[in-house]
Motif scaffolding. Structure first.
Motif, PDB file in Angstrom:
ATOM      1  N   MET A   1       0.849  -1.197   0.000  1.00 46.33           N
ATOM      2  CA  MET A   1       0.000   0.000   0.000  1.00 46.33           C
ATOM      3  C   MET A   1       0.880   1.240   0.000  1.00 46.33           C
ATOM      4  O   MET A   1       1.800   1.369   0.805  1.00 46.33           O
ATOM      5  N   SER A   2       0.612   2.160  -0.907  1.00 44.08           N
ATOM      6  CA  SER A   2       1.408   3.375  -1.011  1.00 44.08           C
ATOM      7  C   SER A   2       1.035   4.359   0.088  1.00 44.08           C
ATOM      8  O   SER A   2       0.002   4.239   0.753  1.00 44.08           O
ATOM      9  N   GLU A   8      -5.410   8.305   2.137  1.00 41.28           N
ATOM     10  CA  GLU A   8      -6.813   8.293   1.701  1.00 41.28           C
ATOM     11  C   GLU A   8      -7.675   7.490   2.666  1.00 41.28           C
ATOM     12  O   GLU A   8      -8.823   7.854   2.940  1.00 41.28           O
ATOM     13  N   ILE A   9      -7.111   6.408   3.193  1.00 43.17           N
ATOM     14  CA  ILE A   9      -7.832   5.579   4.157  1.00 43.17           C
ATOM     15  C   ILE A   9      -7.944   6.275   5.500  1.00 43.17           C
ATOM     16  O   ILE A   9      -8.997   6.263   6.147  1.00 43.17           O
ATOM     17  N   LEU A  10      -6.859   6.918   5.924  1.00 43.67           N
ATOM     18  CA  LEU A  10      -6.781   7.430   7.289  1.00 43.67           C
ATOM     19  C   LEU A  10      -7.459   8.781   7.482  1.00 43.67           C
ATOM     20  O   LEU A  10      -7.922   9.085   8.585  1.00 43.67           O
ATOM     21  N   THR A  11      -7.546   9.596   6.454  1.00 47.37           N
ATOM     22  CA  THR A  11      -8.130  10.933   6.615  1.00 47.37           C
ATOM     23  C   THR A  11      -9.547  10.881   7.191  1.00 47.37           C
ATOM     24  O   THR A  11      -9.851  11.626   8.139  1.00 47.37           O
ATOM     25  N   PRO A  12     -10.456  10.034   6.673  1.00 51.25           N
ATOM     26  CA  PRO A  12     -11.790   9.960   7.292  1.00 51.25           C
ATOM     27  C   PRO A  12     -11.754   9.458   8.735  1.00 51.25           C
ATOM     28  O   PRO A  12     -12.582   9.872   9.555  1.00 51.25           O
ATOM     29  N   ILE A  13     -10.800   8.590   9.049  1.00 55.27           N
ATOM     30  CA  ILE A  13     -10.660   8.087  10.420  1.00 55.27           C
ATOM     31  C   ILE A  13     -10.262   9.226  11.351  1.00 55.27           C
ATOM     32  O   ILE A  13     -10.843   9.396  12.435  1.00 55.27           O
ATOM     33  N   TYR A  14      -9.283  10.012  10.932  1.00 54.19           N
ATOM     34  CA  TYR A  14      -8.837  11.138  11.749  1.00 54.19           C
ATOM     35  C   TYR A  14      -9.943  12.188  11.907  1.00 54.19           C
ATOM     36  O   TYR A  14     -10.072  12.823  12.961  1.00 54.19           O
ATOM     37  N   ALA A 139      -1.895   2.569  12.416  1.00 52.09           N
ATOM     38  CA  ALA A 139      -1.144   3.606  11.710  1.00 52.09           C
ATOM     39  C   ALA A 139      -0.099   4.248  12.615  1.00 52.09           C
ATOM     40  O   ALA A 139       1.020   4.561  12.158  1.00 52.09           O
ATOM     41  N   ARG A 140      -0.434   4.447  13.874  1.00 55.21           N
ATOM     42  CA  ARG A 140       0.516   5.041  14.832  1.00 55.21           C
ATOM     43  C   ARG A 140       1.715   4.128  15.067  1.00 55.21           C
ATOM     44  O   ARG A 140       2.837   4.599  15.282  1.00 55.21           O
ATOM     45  N   LEU A 141       1.480   2.819  15.018  1.00 59.06           N
ATOM     46  CA  LEU A 141       2.544   1.867  15.332  1.00 59.06           C
ATOM     47  C   LEU A 141       3.483   1.598  14.170  1.00 59.06           C
ATOM     48  O   LEU A 141       4.664   1.271  14.380  1.00 59.06           O
ATOM     49  N   ILE A 142       2.990   1.723  12.949  1.00 58.10           N
ATOM     50  CA  ILE A 142       3.760   1.308  11.772  1.00 58.10           C
ATOM     51  C   ILE A 142       5.176   1.901  11.727  1.00 58.10           C
ATOM     52  O   ILE A 142       6.140   1.172  11.445  1.00 58.10           O
ATOM     53  N   PRO A 143       5.374   3.194  12.030  1.00 55.52           N
ATOM     54  CA  PRO A 143       6.738   3.734  11.927  1.00 55.52           C
ATOM     55  C   PRO A 143       7.700   3.196  12.984  1.00 55.52           C
ATOM     56  O   PRO A 143       8.922   3.375  12.843  1.00 55.52           O
ATOM     57  N   PHE A 144       7.185   2.533  14.019  1.00 54.85           N
ATOM     58  CA  PHE A 144       8.027   2.174  15.157  1.00 54.85           C
ATOM     59  C   PHE A 144       8.279   0.667  15.308  1.00 54.85           C
ATOM     60  O   PHE A 144       9.073   0.269  16.150  1.00 54.85           O
ATOM     61  N   ARG A 154       0.041  -2.435   8.135  1.00 52.52           N
ATOM     62  CA  ARG A 154      -0.352  -1.640   6.963  1.00 52.52           C
ATOM     63  C   ARG A 154      -1.432  -2.357   6.163  1.00 52.52           C
ATOM     64  O   ARG A 154      -2.367  -1.734   5.650  1.00 52.52           O
ATOM     65  N   GLY A 155      -1.324  -3.676   6.097  1.00 48.36           N
ATOM     66  CA  GLY A 155      -2.328  -4.450   5.391  1.00 48.36           C
ATOM     67  C   GLY A 155      -3.684  -4.454   6.075  1.00 48.36           C
ATOM     68  O   GLY A 155      -4.710  -4.707   5.431  1.00 48.36           O
ATOM     69  N   LEU A 156      -3.701  -4.181   7.387  1.00 48.68           N
ATOM     70  CA  LEU A 156      -4.959  -4.161   8.130  1.00 48.68           C
ATOM     71  C   LEU A 156      -5.712  -2.836   8.016  1.00 48.68           C
ATOM     72  O   LEU A 156      -6.905  -2.777   8.328  1.00 48.68           O
ATOM     73  N   LEU A 157      -5.031  -1.787   7.603  1.00 47.71           N
ATOM     74  CA  LEU A 157      -5.664  -0.463   7.588  1.00 47.71           C
ATOM     75  C   LEU A 157      -6.940  -0.451   6.743  1.00 47.71           C
ATOM     76  O   LEU A 157      -7.966   0.086   7.166  1.00 47.71           O
ATOM     77  N   LYS A 158      -6.863  -1.028   5.571  1.00 50.15           N
ATOM     78  CA  LYS A 158      -8.003  -0.986   4.654  1.00 50.15           C
ATOM     79  C   LYS A 158      -9.203  -1.726   5.216  1.00 50.15           C
ATOM     80  O   LYS A 158     -10.342  -1.228   5.164  1.00 50.15           O
ATOM     81  N   SER A 159      -8.986  -2.911   5.789  1.00 52.29           N
ATOM     82  CA  SER A 159     -10.113  -3.689   6.311  1.00 52.29           C
ATOM     83  C   SER A 159     -10.700  -3.036   7.557  1.00 52.29           C
ATOM     84  O   SER A 159     -11.934  -2.990   7.710  1.00 52.29           O
ATOM     85  N   GLU A 160      -9.861  -2.504   8.439  1.00 51.98           N
ATOM     86  CA  GLU A 160     -10.375  -1.847   9.642  1.00 51.98           C
ATOM     87  C   GLU A 160     -11.193  -0.613   9.268  1.00 51.98           C
ATOM     88  O   GLU A 160     -12.247  -0.354   9.867  1.00 51.98           O
ATOM     89  N   ALA A 161     -10.715   0.145   8.292  1.00 51.16           N
ATOM     90  CA  ALA A 161     -11.461   1.325   7.847  1.00 51.16           C
ATOM     91  C   ALA A 161     -12.789   0.920   7.221  1.00 51.16           C
ATOM     92  O   ALA A 161     -13.815   1.592   7.427  1.00 51.16           O
ATOM     93  N   ARG A 162     -12.799  -0.162   6.476  1.00 54.26           N
ATOM     94  CA  ARG A 162     -14.055  -0.631   5.877  1.00 54.26           C
ATOM     95  C   ARG A 162     -15.023  -1.115   6.954  1.00 54.26           C
ATOM     96  O   ARG A 162     -16.229  -0.862   6.873  1.00 54.26           O
ATOM     97  N   HIS A 163     -14.501  -1.796   7.974  1.00 54.89           N
ATOM     98  CA  HIS A 163     -15.361  -2.250   9.067  1.00 54.89           C
ATOM     99  C   HIS A 163     -16.002  -1.054   9.782  1.00 54.89           C
ATOM    100  O   HIS A 163     -17.190  -1.094  10.124  1.00 54.89           O
ATOM    101  N   TYR A 164     -15.222  -0.008  10.005  1.00 54.99           N
ATOM    102  CA  TYR A 164     -15.760   1.216  10.612  1.00 54.99           C
ATOM    103  C   TYR A 164     -16.897   1.780   9.763  1.00 54.99           C
ATOM    104  O   TYR A 164     -17.977   2.123  10.276  1.00 54.99           O
ATOM    105  N   GLN A 165     -16.670   1.856   8.460  1.00 56.64           N
ATOM    106  CA  GLN A 165     -17.691   2.396   7.565  1.00 56.64           C
ATOM    107  C   GLN A 165     -18.936   1.516   7.532  1.00 56.64           C
ATOM    108  O   GLN A 165     -20.068   2.027   7.513  1.00 56.64           O
ATOM    109  N   ASP A 166     -18.741   0.197   7.545  1.00 56.78           N
ATOM    110  CA  ASP A 166     -19.882  -0.724   7.519  1.00 56.78           C
ATOM    111  C   ASP A 166     -20.724  -0.593   8.781  1.00 56.78           C
ATOM    112  O   ASP A 166     -21.960  -0.544   8.712  1.00 56.78           O
ATOM    113  N   TYR A 167     -20.068  -0.541   9.929  1.00 58.55           N
ATOM    114  CA  TYR A 167     -20.802  -0.397  11.184  1.00 58.55           C
ATOM    115  C   TYR A 167     -21.591   0.912  11.209  1.00 58.55           C
ATOM    116  O   TYR A 167     -22.760   0.934  11.612  1.00 58.55           O
ATOM    117  N   LEU A 168     -20.961   1.990  10.792  1.00 56.54           N
ATOM    118  CA  LEU A 168     -21.632   3.290  10.840  1.00 56.54           C
ATOM    119  C   LEU A 168     -22.794   3.342   9.851  1.00 56.54           C
ATOM    120  O   LEU A 168     -23.865   3.876  10.171  1.00 56.54           O
TER     121      LEU A 168
END
Length: 209
Positions: A1-2, A8-14, A139-144, A154-168
């Motif tokens: 993932m670039s 793009e995934i994280l902006t709506p989360i933030y 996302a906070r942990l990835i750099p460390f 990093r591979g989990l970001l997309k699925s977690e963001a989709r789960h958030y959107q699905d629940y909402l």
């Protein structure tokens, strides 16, 4: 993932959450990676169980059944992947007490009089918030963390963001009124849990004491 994809995934989360994870929690996570992984496994297992419980309780809701069955399968796969990572690192999957985070959010739902809130809607909102916070913490942990763990998170970001959107989206679908005010109220509680002192370090814990 670039990097652009991640942003793009994280902006709506933030934009959704009321705070970022404090630096103190990140430092504790790096120093307690065995506990981090064990509790991450527990979180995935509990997330699958939550989805299954909703499927049993609300069989008359086809949209919910479709989304929760998909979510449960993904959470169980993530659980398996975390356990495999633990095994390669010689981490024993031992018992950990649950954090106050999810239980406090769910207790808040249960204490709310039914005439003021639809329990299903609240439960789905809580699910959305937990998934959004999980995404933010990965996302906070990835750099460390090391390259292997960073790639996994990093591979989990997309699925977690989709789960958030699905629940909402499900919360909005099954609510008889707009959910904005209820989302705001539960997010305020979530912020207080993230930003306050916490005796036990866990994946969703507050500031370690």
């Amino acid at each position: 993932m670039s990097l652009d994809d991640s942003e793009e995934i994280l902006t709506p989360i933030y934009d959704f959450l009321l705070c970022r994870t404090p630096e103190e929690w990140v430092h504790a996570a790096i120093e307690n990676q065995s506990i981090l992984l064990i509790d991450h496994a527990n979180c995935e297992k509990k997330a699958a169980a939550t989805a299954m419980n909703l499927m049993y309780q609300y069989v008359e809701n086809p949209d919910l059944l479709t989304k929760m069955s998909q979510l449960a399968r993904e959470e169980l796969l993530h659980f398996q992947q975390v356990v495999e990572i633990m095994m390669t690192r010689g981490i024993v999957y031992s018992h950990l007490s649950a954090s106050r985070y999810a239980s406090s959010l769910r207790d808040y739902v249960n204490r709310t009089p039914s005439k003021k809130s639809n329990k299903l809607t609240d439960t789905l909102i809580v699910g959305a918030i937990i998934e959004a916070r999980s995404c933010e913490r990965f996302a906070r942990l990835i750099p460390f963390v090391d390259e292997t763990l960073g790639k996994f998170y990093r591979g989990l970001l997309k699925s977690e963001a989709r789960h958030y959107q699905d629940y909402l989206a499900l919360a909005e679908l099954y609510s008889s009124a707009k959910v904005d005010a209820r989302v705001d109220a539960i997010l305020l509680l979530e912020k207080s849990l993230v930003m306050s002192a916490d005796e036990d370090f866990r994946f969703h814990s507050g500031i370690p004491t």
